[in-house]
Design an enzyme around this catalytic site. Structure first.
Site, PDB file in Angstrom:
ATOM      1  N   HIS A 161      -3.947  -2.094   0.283  1.00 25.27           N
ATOM      2  CA  HIS A 161      -3.708  -1.291  -0.938  1.00 25.27           C
ATOM      3  C   HIS A 161      -2.344  -0.597  -0.849  1.00 25.27           C
ATOM      4  CE1 HIS A 161      -4.785   1.719  -4.134  1.00 25.27           C
ATOM      5  NE2 HIS A 161      -3.988   2.478  -3.404  1.00 25.27           N
ATOM      6  N   GLU A 162      -2.079   0.035   0.286  1.00 25.29           N
ATOM      7  CA  GLU A 162      -0.807   0.755   0.443  1.00 25.29           C
ATOM      8  C   GLU A 162       0.372  -0.223   0.509  1.00 25.29           C
ATOM      9  OE1 GLU A 162      -0.825   3.797  -0.129  1.00 25.29           O
ATOM     10  OE2 GLU A 162      -2.952   4.195   0.124  1.00 25.29           O
ATOM     11  N   HIS A 194       1.750  -0.959  -2.817  1.00 29.36           N
ATOM     12  CA  HIS A 194       2.679   0.071  -3.309  1.00 29.36           C
ATOM     13  C   HIS A 194       4.051  -0.119  -2.667  1.00 29.36           C
ATOM     14  CE1 HIS A 194      -0.233   2.697  -5.259  1.00 29.36           C
ATOM     15  NE2 HIS A 194      -0.922   2.892  -4.160  1.00 29.36           N
ATOM     16  N   ASP A 228      -1.477   2.936  -8.652  1.00 33.28           N
ATOM     17  CA  ASP A 228      -2.931   3.082  -8.591  1.00 33.28           C
ATOM     18  C   ASP A 228      -3.594   2.766  -9.926  1.00 33.28           C
ATOM     19  OD1 ASP A 228      -3.008   3.803  -5.906  1.00 33.28           O
ATOM     20  OD2 ASP A 228      -2.484   5.875  -6.396  1.00 33.28           O
TER      21      ASP A 228
END
Ligand SMILES: *[C@@H]1O[C@H](CO)[C@@H](O)[C@H](O)[C@H]1NC(C)=O
Ligand SMILES: *[C@@H]1O[C@H](CO)[C@@H](O)[C@H](O)[C@H]1NC(C)=O
Ligand SMILES: *[C@@H]1O[C@H](CO)[C@@H](O)[C@H](O)[C@H]1NC(C)=O
Ligand SMILES: *[C@@H]1O[C@H](CO)[C@@H](O)[C@H](O)[C@H]1NC(C)=O
Ligand SMILES: *[C@@H]1O[C@H](CO)[C@@H](O)[C@H](O)[C@H]1NC(C)=O
Length: 946
Positions: free
Chosen positions: A159-160, A163, A170
């Protein structure tokens, strides 16, 4: 004239840590990510479990990444940089260009805004890489705690990663105590009130995060009350997407996509008003990823691999910083340039280089020579020897490759060259071989960093790419600009994090014959240790300096702190300088104009995080001919530790070709235009007023002249970052965040240099530039009673985010999300008669909030409107349509607070009491209704609940 202008603007200029950081470059080739740099901060106590756990975490993350990208990428190589404060073992290789500041992933003490939440620092827009991922030692080591809160480590890191690498955002709502919140619920035009989620197949239930009760709908917004949260079902959830929403759900293994043929369970929900949709204009995660070079045009197609396990390389920084000054002494440097260079280099060796660092001096013209070998600076005698080796005269050709080779030789004479720095300063184009390109392979192989300073527009065009390729920094200092040159020296020293010094003031002044120049500077209480002021001149008689401290002590000639050499007066304040206003007068004792350079440096006071300003540009070279709408983004984070300083006055000075004219722009932290996040302490703005091809030098000043600067203080509050599995954990009590006013402070830093090519003659025609896209449109209030909706967003400028207010704006709306999203221009637009408050034709100044109340043509059950806006200039250039927001126009009764409270009271008193009767006194200013009884003796003043 232009030169004078520059000096004027540079008057009163403060400096601080001047670090123009570029993240370490992660490579992707043949599905394999390599050169992923994870660094542990030097203040983290030694704990070998951190290294072991990092290996486990990234092995797991690589596996999940492989699946999440449909077998298209995984992590092949991770470098872990161990601080030199930890014990040395033979297992660790010497670090080269790797530094903590440039690491892609940092292991460091918590950012108080996020506590142990993993997060990525993102300052760019959709699809732009983040700066770094931040993991705390507790998160890394305490597996039970981490999994309990955020679920699988591997999936959280993926998930990170999204980014960090692909610039995704998000897909959940979150509360930002600093004002950048996104809603948890919205009203869909086809399905009524919905939790913000992707995919829409994510199953769960909504409840009040504090009481656990059913959520009530707030009539002012038409949405569930503020504390309402969506609680996912952990078992039997069918959703397979998205990683940007709830990656911790067992079934979630992919990113949302917009392929109608693809898996419907991870189909993108473009209607949810989350950050990803707002910033990326409703594109799915895969829509954005498919435009990234990692996947664009089918790059890195799926490939079967035997193992996704990464290799880990353990590196450790050497204890001492090694730098070789490689100085140009070719003919073109003769005269003022070489004298200035000598003065700045002398100041660097005398004041900036910290005890124990190693320094050497190499000069080059047609050939090169080592003027002083690399030695450890451990006494004043060594400093003096080095200063004596600095050249003061120049002649001959320019062989930059010769200088670089001698620099390598000087570094190698002291041991392995890895991580050594060459600071190359030159004003000309290379005339003799070997050339820069001949030496680059050797520099790369030996992992030597080259920082470059071009001291004229004519300096070799390859300097910036030389720095970029070797992981160094590049700077530009126009002719005779001693400030920029000084900043470049300091920045080079600070880039490795070796120095705690804060460069306070940089000022260059021309003082007329026999005149006195008066100025002052503020020392704030976050700095003050070992403060040094230096006043340097190149010609004329020795000037006199008179300084008055905040305690009214006078320091001038004859005082013990007042030290004089042939070209510099130094005033050193022992221990801690008193915070406050320090005034100084400089008197030119000769009959002619005299240029004086004033530099002040200081150090943080013990156990106190200093306010720091850094500066970055979005690209180091820009080709204007390839896109007529090209613009540079300039960023300046102003922070104290990890916490933002907001409300500061931040300005950028851009020195432009061909003649060094300086343009000043104010940077903003308002979440609009170039600024991605409001109040994160990163001030940003576009710059596009290019005048000619060439080098553009960037310096940034920050101060508190408006007196509005504040520092955010947090007691246990969690901003966004990775979503905790229990929505109640992330619950913020707003009272835990408060702001403390800051005293007067001033800083300046260099943002380095960028190059522009293909500028049309006569400069950029700004009439072609539209206002930026609005991406923070919000519904502030909905009124069923008056059929009205209040919308708000940040106003933009005529050209992107500046250049005076936009000329007009359009608000379009509809009853179907898809119609407005797909056909903004074909949707109904709000006309003047529908505007109850505000005006369609007079947008406010760029950066200020714009609010408008509009009448909608319908209300009642299932009546939902969607809205979007765009801003336009007088030439009818319009920004893209904004994010889309919706408003629920159904009738919502006032919440039955007392009915609920009665139930809760009954339970709380063990079934012994409840409310049987509640009288509601309605004011006579409200509409009279037959069902209201006369009030009798009841008054507002006597009410139990008002
Ligand atoms: C990915 O690889 C696995 C085996 O490692 C295979 O079962 C799966 O079908 C592949 N998926 C794609 C999208 O290629
Ligand atoms: C996978 O492993 C097999 C057997 O060990 C080997 O022959 C093959 O070359 C490996 N493939 C790759 C891509 O490493
Ligand atoms: C300040 O100077 C003293 C004496 O030179 C030195 O011992 C001390 O470490 C310096 N403090 C800082 C923060 O540099
Ligand atoms: C500087 O000079 C001005 C005018 O000559 C005088 O008013 C002021 O007090 C002086 N300040 C200092 C610090 O000497
Ligand atoms: C753009 O640049 C030109 C040339 O340097 C300058 O005259 C003009 O004032 C600049 N425009 C703005 C808005 O600063």
């Amino acid at each position: 004239m232009a030169g004078k202008h520059c000096l004027l603007l540079l008057a009163l200029v403060w400096c601080s840590h001047a670090v123009f950081n570029r993240p370490y470059e992660i490579k992707l080739q043949n599905n394999e990510y390599t050169d992923v740099l994870v660094a542990i901060h030097k203040d983290i106590p030694e704990d070998p479990r951190i290294i072991d756990r990092l290996k486990e975490i990234f092995t797991e993350a690589s596996q999940h990444l492989y699946v999440a990208t449909n077998n298209r990428t995984y992590i092949k190589e991770v470098k872990i940089l161990i601080p030199n404060t930890w014990s040395k073992t033979s297992e660790y290789l010497p670090a080269g260009t790797e530094t903590f500041e440039r690491a892609n992933i940092r292991v460091d003490v918590p950012n108080p805004l996020y506590e142990d939440n993993p997060y990525v620092q993102q300052k760019g827009g959709c699809g732009e890489a983040g700066d770094y991922m931040h993991l705390t030692p507790k998160y890394v080591v305490d597996k039970e705690y981490g999994e309990y809160n955020w679920g699988s480590y591997g999936k959280t890191i993926v998930h990170e990663w999204a980014h960090l690498r692909w610039g995704l955002f998000d897909e959940y709502g979150f509360d930002d105590p600093l004002g950048g919140s996104y809603p948890h619920f919205y009203v869909s035009t086809s399905m009524g009130i919905q939790p913000v989620r992707c995919s829409a197949y994510t199953a769960g239930a909504s409840q009040h995060a504090v009481t656990g009760n059913r959520c009530q709908v707030d009539p002012a917004t038409g949405l569930p009350e503020d504390d309402c949260r969506f609680y996912p079902h952990f078992s039997e959830n069918r959703a397979t997407g998205s990683y940007m929403f709830m990656q911790f759900l067992a079934t979630v293994t992919s990113f949302c996509h917009s392929d109608p043929e693809g898996d419907p369970l991870s189909y993108h929900n473009r209607e949810a008003p989350n950050k990803h949709n707002s910033v990326c204009g409703g594109q799915s995660a895969w829509d954005v990823m498919n435009k990234h070079e990692d996947f664009a045009g089918g790059a890195n197609p799926p490939r079967a691999v035997n193992s996704t396990d990464p290799n880990f390389i353990l590196l450790q920084k050497s204890d001492f910083f090694r730098i070789v000054l490689v100085l140009d002494v070719s003919g073109s440097m003769d005269g003022e340039p070489i004298l200035l260079l000598s003065q700045v280099a002398t100041r660097f060796i005398r004041n900036t280089v910290s005890f124990g660092s190693s320094v050497g001096v190499v000069t080059f013209s047609s050939t090169a020579s080592i003027r002083h070998p690399v030695v450890s600076v451990n006494s004043d005698a060594v400093r003096n020897d080095l200063i004596a080796a600095i050249p003061t005269s120049a002649r001959g050709g320019t062989c930059i490759g010769c200088g670089l080779r001698k620099g390598i030789e000087a570094l190698e004479a002291t041991g392995p060259p890895q991580g050594g720095v060459i600071l190359l300063i030159t004003d000309g184009e290379e005339t003799d071989s070997p050339h820069i390109s001949d030496v680059i392979p050797e520099l790369l192989r030996k992992e030597i960093i080259v920082d470059t300073v071009a001291i004229s527009q004519n300096a070799d065009a390859k300097l910036e790419s030389l720095a970029e390729e070797t992981g160094g920094l590049s700077f530009f200092s126009g002719n005779g600009d001693s400030i920029a040159l000084d900043n470049a020296f300091t920045a080079t020293f600070e880039e490795t994090g070796e120095s705690t010094g804060v460069n306070l003031l940089s000022e260059e002044q021309t003082i007329s014959g026999r005149q006195t120049y008066a100025n002052h500077l503020y020392v704030d209480n976050s700095v003050g240790e070992n403060t040094t002021f230096s006043f340097s001149w190149l010609d004329g008689l020795r000037p006199t300096v008179r300084m008055v401290t905040p305690l009214d002590l006078v320091i001038t000639e004859g005082h013990s702190m007042y030290d004089v050499t042939s070209d510099t007066i130094t005033i050193e304040i022992p221990a801690t300088a008193t915070p406050g206003k320090w005034t100084y007068n400089i008197t030119n004792n000769g009959p002619d104009n005299q240029d004086i350079t004033i530099i002040a440096t200081s150090n943080p006071v013990k156990d106190n995080e200093p306010i720091k300003v850094t500066a970055q540009v979005s690209t180091v070279s820009l080709d204007y001919s390839s896109s007529q709408l090209a613009a540079q983004k300039i960023y300046a984070p102003v922070r104290r530790g990890y916490l933002p300083v907001i409300g500061a006055v931040v300005k950028v000075l851009i020195t432009k070709p061909p003649d060094g004219q300086v343009e000043e722009i104010t940077l903003l932290d308002n979440g609009a235009g170039a600024d991605a996040v409001k109040n994160d302490g990163i001030y940003s703005r576009y710059f596009f007023n290019f005048t000619a091809d060439g080098r553009y030098g960037v310096s940034v000043m920050a101060d508190n002249t408006k007196g509005e600067a504040e520092y955010i203080v947090i007691n246990r509050a969690r901003s966004n970052g990775a979503l905790p599995m229990n929505p109640g954990t992330g619950y913020i009590n707003g009272g835990n965040v408060h702001r403390e006013p800051l005293e007067q402070f001033q800083r300046m830093t260099t943002g380095g240099v960028f190059e522009v090519q293909g500028v049309p003659s006569g400069g950029v025609n700004t009439d072609m530039l539209p206002p930026s896209r609005v991406d923070d449109l919000k519904v502030m209030e909905v009124s069923y009673a008056s059929s009205s909706v209040m919308l708000s967003w940040t106003a933009l400028g005529d050209d992107f985010d500046q250049g005076g207010p936009a000329h007009y704006f359009e608000v379009r709306y509809g009853r179907h999300f898809g119609q407005l999203a797909d056909n903004f221009h074909g949707s109904a637009s709000i006309n003047h008669s529908q505007v109850l408050q505000g005006s369609l034709t007079s947008p406010p100044e760029p950066g200020s909030a714009q609010t408008i109340v509009i009448l909608v043509p319908d209300r009642g059950d299932n009546v939902t409107f969607v809205f979007a806006v765009r801003m336009c200039d007088e030439a009818d250039n319009c920004g893209d349509p904004s994010n889309i927001v919706s408003a629920n126009l159904e009738y919502i009764p006032e919440p039955e607070i007392f009915t609920e409270a009665s139930r809760d009271l009954y339970v709380a008193t063990n079934n012994r009491t409840f409310f049987k009767e509640v009288k509601i006194l309605i004011p006579n200013t409200w509409t009279k209704k037959p069902e209201y009884l006369p009030a009798g003796t009841k008054t507002f003043e006597r009410a139990n609940v008002r």
